[in-house]
Scaffold this active site. Structure first.
Site, mmCIF file in Angstrom:
data_model
loop_
_atom_site.group_PDB
_atom_site.id
_atom_site.type_symbol
_atom_site.label_atom_id
_atom_site.label_comp_id
_atom_site.label_asym_id
_atom_site.label_seq_id
_atom_site.Cartn_x
_atom_site.Cartn_y
_atom_site.Cartn_z
ATOM 1 N N HIS A 86 24.960 33.383 118.728
ATOM 2 C CA HIS A 86 25.871 32.497 119.241
ATOM 3 C C HIS A 86 27.276 32.452 118.976
ATOM 4 C CE1 HIS A 86 27.783 28.591 120.674
ATOM 5 N NE2 HIS A 86 26.745 28.340 121.407
ATOM 6 N N GLU A 157 27.596 33.493 127.850
ATOM 7 C CA GLU A 157 28.408 32.509 127.449
ATOM 8 C C GLU A 157 29.762 32.816 127.255
ATOM 9 O OE1 GLU A 157 26.154 28.858 125.787
ATOM 10 O OE2 GLU A 157 26.391 30.167 124.337
#
Ligand code: 13P
Length: 237
Positions: A86, A157
């Protein structure tokens, strides 16, 4: 059926989570929804038979790493998924160095990996694609023999979209997600699902839902409020 992943990040306390669980009871499709709460609350979800994942794992299975958590310990709590790479882990914890090892360890332990990738700003297509290629290669090239049957999923993302309330326009998303899928297919002969993450909310979900290439969503802020999250899940087909 699209995958709906709720990443709580470092938010909510135990009472909030207990209340959340009470409110979503019987209103969530457990087959396609996965929760990524903070570690102390993972068991609250797995005990109620929700699919649950960890927001990260250690790159080592055992050892003296103060403050880290082993995949084996997380498995005991009931995870079947983990996020890897992430943006916030890459930014604060130098995660770029450990991506390949984390992917390998999770897959060896039969934990499904949601690998997060994304560029930092809107630059030329070539720069974006080269950046994404590097992130994909780093995670995949040493782990190919372990990747099978949907056990690795990509979450695209774009960093500038995380927490900013701004999402890429549809053409940008279609082109980038097509690039990711085609690159992995052509280079590694794997068909990989791609989720979209970054400011997914009730205002933009109808626009995102028009993009057929999106296989699901990784949702931060909007997943923290059970009413918003339930309303969002109803709009995802
Ligand atoms: P937001 O939905 O809050 O932008 O967060 C996206 C994200 O980082 C999910 O992993």
């Amino acid at each position: 059926m699209k995958l709906i992943c709720a990443n709580f990040k470092m938010n909510l306390l135990e009472n909030d989570v207990l209340n959340y669980l009470k409110k979503i009871n019987n209103k969530i499709n457990k087959k396609n929804t996965i929760f990524f709460p903070s570690i102390p609350y993972i068991k609250l979800f797995s005990n109620k038979n929700y699919q649950v994942g960890s927001q990260d794992i250690s790159f080592l299975e055992f050892g003296s790493i103060t403050g880290d958590i082993s995949v084996n310990q997380l498995i005991e709590l009931g995870i079947t998924y983990t996020l890897v790479g992430h943006f916030e882990r890459r930014k604060y914890f130098d995660d770029d160095k450990y991506i390949s090892k984390k992917v390998k360890l999770a897959l060896k332990k039969n934990i499904k990996v949601i690998l997060c990738i994304g560029e930092s700003m809107k630059s030329s297509d070539e720069e974006i694609y080269n950046f994404l290629k590097d992130e994909i290669n780093e995670a995949l090239e040493n782990n190919l023999d372990l990747i099978k049957n949907d056990n690795l999923i990509i979450a695209y993302e774009p960093i500038w979209s995380i927490g900013s309330k701004v999402i890429p326009d549809n053409n940008y998303l279609i082109n980038t997600i097509s690039f990711i899928k085609d690159y992995i297919k052509n280079t590694y002969q794997k068909d990989i699902k791609v989720l979209y993450g970054g400011s997914v909310n009730l205002e933009n979900i109808d626009i995102l839902e028009k993009i057929k290439k999106i296989d699901g969503y990784l949702i931060g802020g909007t997943s923290l409020n059970y009413e918003d999250f339930l309303a969002l899940t109803k709009k995802i087909k």
